[in-house]
Design an enzyme around this catalytic site. Structure first.
Site, PDB file in Angstrom:
ATOM      1  N   ASP A  74     -46.266  60.783  11.366  1.00 23.53           N
ATOM      2  CA  ASP A  74     -47.229  60.819  10.247  1.00 23.53           C
ATOM      3  C   ASP A  74     -46.851  59.860   9.118  1.00 23.53           C
ATOM      4  OD1 ASP A  74     -45.133  63.028  10.217  1.00 23.53           O
ATOM      5  OD2 ASP A  74     -45.684  62.988   8.099  1.00 23.53           O
ATOM      6  N   ARG A  85     -29.112  62.316  -1.927  1.00 14.86           N
ATOM      7  CA  ARG A  85     -29.113  60.850  -2.058  1.00 14.86           C
ATOM      8  C   ARG A  85     -30.358  60.245  -1.405  1.00 14.86           C
ATOM      9  NH1 ARG A  85     -23.498  59.202   0.566  1.00 14.86           N
ATOM     10  NH2 ARG A  85     -24.127  60.916   1.924  1.00 14.86           N
ATOM     11  N   GLN A 118     -25.426  65.218  12.703  1.00 17.58           N
ATOM     12  CA  GLN A 118     -25.368  63.758  12.512  1.00 17.58           C
ATOM     13  C   GLN A 118     -26.140  63.057  13.640  1.00 17.58           C
ATOM     14  OE1 GLN A 118     -21.912  65.473  12.093  1.00 17.58           O
ATOM     15  NE2 GLN A 118     -22.949  65.873  10.186  1.00 17.58           N
ATOM     16  N   LYS A 168     -33.464  67.311  13.520  1.00 20.80           N
ATOM     17  CA  LYS A 168     -32.859  68.207  14.519  1.00 20.80           C
ATOM     18  C   LYS A 168     -33.144  69.678  14.197  1.00 20.80           C
ATOM     19  CE  LYS A 168     -28.919  66.251  13.540  1.00 20.80           C
ATOM     20  NZ  LYS A 168     -29.364  65.097  12.749  1.00 20.80           N
ATOM     21  N   GLY A 220     -27.258  68.657   7.048  1.00 23.05           N
ATOM     22  CA  GLY A 220     -28.297  69.402   6.334  1.00 23.05           C
ATOM     23  C   GLY A 220     -29.498  69.435   7.259  1.00 23.05           C
ATOM     24  N   HIS A 221     -29.767  70.588   7.844  1.00 21.15           N
ATOM     25  CA  HIS A 221     -30.847  70.705   8.818  1.00 21.15           C
ATOM     26  C   HIS A 221     -31.985  71.519   8.204  1.00 21.15           C
ATOM     27  CE1 HIS A 221     -27.918  69.898  12.406  1.00 21.15           C
ATOM     28  NE2 HIS A 221     -27.939  68.925  11.510  1.00 21.15           N
ATOM     29  N   ASP A 280     -30.291  63.001  10.357  1.00 22.24           N
ATOM     30  CA  ASP A 280     -31.514  63.389   9.656  1.00 22.24           C
ATOM     31  C   ASP A 280     -32.784  63.075  10.443  1.00 22.24           C
ATOM     32  OD1 ASP A 280     -29.878  64.200   7.583  1.00 22.24           O
ATOM     33  OD2 ASP A 280     -29.995  62.267   6.561  1.00 22.24           O
TER      34      ASP A 280
HETATM   35  P1  GDP Z   1     -31.782  66.932  10.477  1.00 25.56           P
HETATM   36  O1  GDP Z   1     -30.529  66.729   9.719  1.00 25.56           O
HETATM   37  O2  GDP Z   1     -31.835  66.109  11.705  1.00 25.56           O
HETATM   38  O3  GDP Z   1     -32.085  68.379  10.770  1.00 25.56           O
HETATM   39  O4  GDP Z   1     -32.966  66.404   9.538  1.00 25.56           O
HETATM   40  P2  GDP Z   1     -33.112  66.664   7.950  1.00 25.56           P
HETATM   41  O5  GDP Z   1     -33.552  68.064   7.732  1.00 25.56           O
HETATM   42  O6  GDP Z   1     -31.914  66.214   7.227  1.00 25.56           O
HETATM   43  O7  GDP Z   1     -34.225  65.619   7.599  1.00 25.56           O
HETATM   44  C1  GDP Z   1     -35.487  65.642   8.180  1.00 25.56           C
HETATM   45  C2  GDP Z   1     -36.547  65.763   7.063  1.00 25.56           C
HETATM   46  O8  GDP Z   1     -37.812  65.424   7.572  1.00 25.56           O
HETATM   47  C3  GDP Z   1     -36.676  67.170   6.531  1.00 25.56           C
HETATM   48  O9  GDP Z   1     -37.046  67.113   5.193  1.00 25.56           O
HETATM   49  C4  GDP Z   1     -37.821  67.731   7.380  1.00 25.56           C
HETATM   50  O10 GDP Z   1     -38.509  68.774   6.725  1.00 25.56           O
HETATM   51  C5  GDP Z   1     -38.690  66.529   7.507  1.00 25.56           C
HETATM   52  N1  GDP Z   1     -39.477  66.436   8.749  1.00 25.56           N
HETATM   53  C6  GDP Z   1     -39.141  66.811  10.000  1.00 25.56           C
HETATM   54  N2  GDP Z   1     -40.096  66.445  10.876  1.00 25.56           N
HETATM   55  C7  GDP Z   1     -41.047  65.818  10.179  1.00 25.56           C
HETATM   56  C8  GDP Z   1     -42.273  65.179  10.517  1.00 25.56           C
HETATM   57  O11 GDP Z   1     -42.679  65.091  11.674  1.00 25.56           O
HETATM   58  N3  GDP Z   1     -42.994  64.618   9.494  1.00 25.56           N
HETATM   59  C9  GDP Z   1     -42.579  64.663   8.201  1.00 25.56           C
HETATM   60  N4  GDP Z   1     -43.337  64.077   7.269  1.00 25.56           N
HETATM   61  N5  GDP Z   1     -41.419  65.257   7.845  1.00 25.56           N
HETATM   62  C10 GDP Z   1     -40.668  65.803   8.806  1.00 25.56           C
HETATM   63  P1  IMO Z   2     -27.310  65.683   9.698  1.00 31.42           P
HETATM   64  O1  IMO Z   2     -26.717  66.681  10.685  1.00 31.42           O
HETATM   65  C1  IMO Z   2     -27.069  61.816   7.789  1.00 31.42           C
HETATM   66  C2  IMO Z   2     -23.071  60.284   6.880  1.00 31.42           C
HETATM   67  C3  IMO Z   2     -22.668  60.170   5.438  1.00 31.42           C
HETATM   68  C4  IMO Z   2     -21.693  59.013   5.512  1.00 31.42           C
HETATM   69  C5  IMO Z   2     -20.995  59.239   6.842  1.00 31.42           C
HETATM   70  C6  IMO Z   2     -19.678  59.989   6.747  1.00 31.42           C
HETATM   71  O2  IMO Z   2     -28.036  66.335   8.591  1.00 31.42           O
HETATM   72  O3  IMO Z   2     -28.114  64.668  10.438  1.00 31.42           O
HETATM   73  P2  IMO Z   2     -18.931  62.462   6.213  1.00 31.42           P
HETATM   74  O4  IMO Z   2     -19.335  63.405   5.138  1.00 31.42           O
HETATM   75  O5  IMO Z   2     -19.184  62.960   7.591  1.00 31.42           O
HETATM   76  O6  IMO Z   2     -17.528  61.961   6.021  1.00 31.42           O
HETATM   77  O7  IMO Z   2     -19.859  61.164   5.985  1.00 31.42           O
HETATM   78  O8  IMO Z   2     -21.900  59.989   7.627  1.00 31.42           O
HETATM   79  N1  IMO Z   2     -23.535  61.628   7.292  1.00 31.42           N
HETATM   80  C7  IMO Z   2     -24.800  61.941   7.554  1.00 31.42           C
HETATM   81  N2  IMO Z   2     -25.928  61.209   7.431  1.00 31.42           N
HETATM   82  N3  IMO Z   2     -27.132  63.067   8.281  1.00 31.42           N
HETATM   83  C8  IMO Z   2     -26.022  63.804   8.433  1.00 31.42           C
HETATM   84  O9  IMO Z   2     -26.033  65.009   9.037  1.00 31.42           O
HETATM   85  C9  IMO Z   2     -24.787  63.270   8.019  1.00 31.42           C
HETATM   86  N4  IMO Z   2     -23.512  63.711   8.008  1.00 31.42           N
HETATM   87  C10 IMO Z   2     -22.756  62.706   7.571  1.00 31.42           C
HETATM   88  O10 IMO Z   2     -23.772  59.891   4.625  1.00 31.42           O
HETATM   89  O11 IMO Z   2     -22.408  57.801   5.601  1.00 31.42           O
HETATM   90 MG    MG Z   3     -29.904  66.223   7.783  1.00 31.11          MG
END
Ligand code: GDP
Ligand code: IMO
Ligand code: MG
Length: 423
Positions: A333, A303, A224, A16, A40-41, A13
């Protein structure tokens, strides 16, 4: 031409999805190499906010081809939902979304096994996203799995049946009560398989080899983060794939000497969702502020994410394991408004200060040693130029670069595509 990598360096998270979307204009192909719908991207642009799970984050750019690599595990049911969710944007998938025949399929019973495994673990549960990731990779390495290419075979249903019988037997062994209606799950699964059949299936290693040879620019998208890597993460609280750089080679079929830039992405602080050790975790109002300001709620499961200060011991480790050549810092930020910022530079481990990640980082063994830096108060979200960032943030960046010995080339100051400052 080389394959560049974009990898999360923390517990996932990091942002990416956003950065792959930003970088896609410089690439011809975006290729996901591991993980599955546990990811979840999130992408935000033109007032749109969209979360992708299996589909690569280059999908909104007409010029890019998106490849789901052999290292990915695909749940056809979730894939179908993702495709449906993208319909409103009028995306033409023909020739733009290609799927490796060697990617493994997540069956409905894999999800049930995931749930049974977690339930049986009780308090020791991993905190899995319950998408069936672990059981699917277990079948892959156990040489029982079904692959996307199998849907082209005449006896696909028989193969499916054999595996499901195994799964049902296994489910019985867990001795936990998991409610399900297999007929319903299967009807849904086979309907989704039909949707999958409508997509172009490829031998992705061949495809990417040819693409490289003809000068195409390829960006590999990780899911991840390094600390969730099956080998190098905080085992057993990890996912079931190699999230680190080597995973891109095995997950796409590209050779190590084809890898070019290794772009490592991290948040200016740390988050984790699910169970497992987290040395710099905060349990006070500072952590609550990070969660609320950073909107730290899972993009896949909703979560609440755990939050804490930046951990340079862990980050340094990730930089080394991946061979990171440049860094992207996200969510600067979110740190606006703190008087003082803490950065963990060492751990106190068995009474000694250490700078590397030890085998065991459970709280009873490790406590963080912090360096304090001055915070800033300006709202960063409207800033467009690197030079306009507050001095304290520039100092923060300089400190991290010195500690990590890798340049920070991009700073993100908001979730939107435009809130990205290239240095
Ligand atoms: P990923 O799994 O690595 O693609 O990241 P996620 O989408 O799960 O989580 C990143 C969260 O941070 C998302 O809700 C994005 O919209 C948000 N986000 C990304 N870059 C920034 C930033 O620079 N500032 C803020 N406030 N939110 C951001
Ligand atoms: P992105 O690509 C954050 C975590 C789960 C759990 C562990 C194992 O959005 O960054 P799994 O479902 O793979 O058996 O879960 O890994 N986890 C993540 N945490 N971002 C993710 O993906 C994740 N994918 C799995 O919360 O702790
Ligand atoms: Mg994510």
């Amino acid at each position: 031409m080389a394959v560049d990598l974009l990898l999360g360096l923390q517990w996932g998270d990091e942002g990416k999805g956003k950065i792959v979307d930003v970088l896609t204009q410089g690439y011809d192909i975006i290729a996901r190499f591991q993980g599955g719908p546990n990811a979840g991207h999130t992408l935000e642009f033109n007032g749109i906010k969209h979360v992708l799970h299996t589909i690569p984050s280059g999908i909104f750019h007409e010029s890019a081809v998106n490849v789901i690599g052999n290292g990915v595990v695909i749940d056809p049911v979730i894939f179908r939902k993702e495709i449906k969710g993208l319909k409103k944007y009028g995306i033409d998938f023909a020739g733009r979304l290609l799927i490796s025949r060697k990617a493994h399929l997540i069956l409905p019973t894999h999800r049930l096994l995931d749930a049974a495994s977690e339930t049986s673990k009780g308090k020791a549960k991993i905190g899995s996203t319950l998408k069936g990731i672990g059981p699917t990779y277990m079948d892959k390495t156990g040489r029982n799995g079904l692959r996307v290419g199998d849907i082209e075979l005449d006896d696909f249903e028989e193969r499916y049946r054999v595996l499901v019988e195994k799964h049902l037997e296994l489910l019985g062994h867990y001795g936990v009560d998991i409610q399900f209606n297999l007929d319903e799950l299967e009807a849904d699964f086979f309907a989704a398989i039909e949707v999958l059949r409508g997509f172009e299936l490829i031998d992705s290693e061949e495809y990417l080899y040819g693409a490289l040879k003809s000068g195409k620019r390829i960006l590999a998208e990780g899911a991840q983060g390094s600390l969730l890597d099956i080998d190098f993460g905080t085992y057993p609280f990890v996912t079931s794939s190699n999230t680190t750089a080597a995973g891109a080679c095995t997950g796409l079929g590209v050779a190590p000497n084809s890898i070019g830039r290794v772009i490592g992405i991290f948040k200016a602080y740390t988050t984790r969702v699910g169970s497992g050790p987290f040395p710099t975790e905060l349990f006070d109002e500072v952590g609550d502020t990070m969660t609320e300001v950073g909107r730290e709620y899972g993009a896949t499961t909703g979560r609440r994410r755990r939050t804490g200060w930046l951990d340079l011991v862990a980050l340094r480790y990730a930089v080394r394991v991946n061979g990171v050549t440049e860094l992207v810092m996200m969510k600067a930020d979110v740190l606006s408004g703190f008087e003082t910022l803490k950065v963990c530079t060492e751990y106190l481990y068995k009474g000694k200060k250490i700078g590397h990640l030890p085998y065991n980082i459970e709280p009873q063994n490790v406590s963080p040693v912090y360096t304090e830096l001055k915070g800033w108060h300006q709202d960063l979200m409207g800033i467009k130029e690197y030079g306009a960032l507050p001095k304290e943030l520039l100092d923060y960046i300089a400190f991290l670069e010195k500690e990590l010995e890798v340049p920070i080339t991009l700073v993100s100051v908001g979730p939107d595509r435009t809130q990205t400052i290239v240095r």
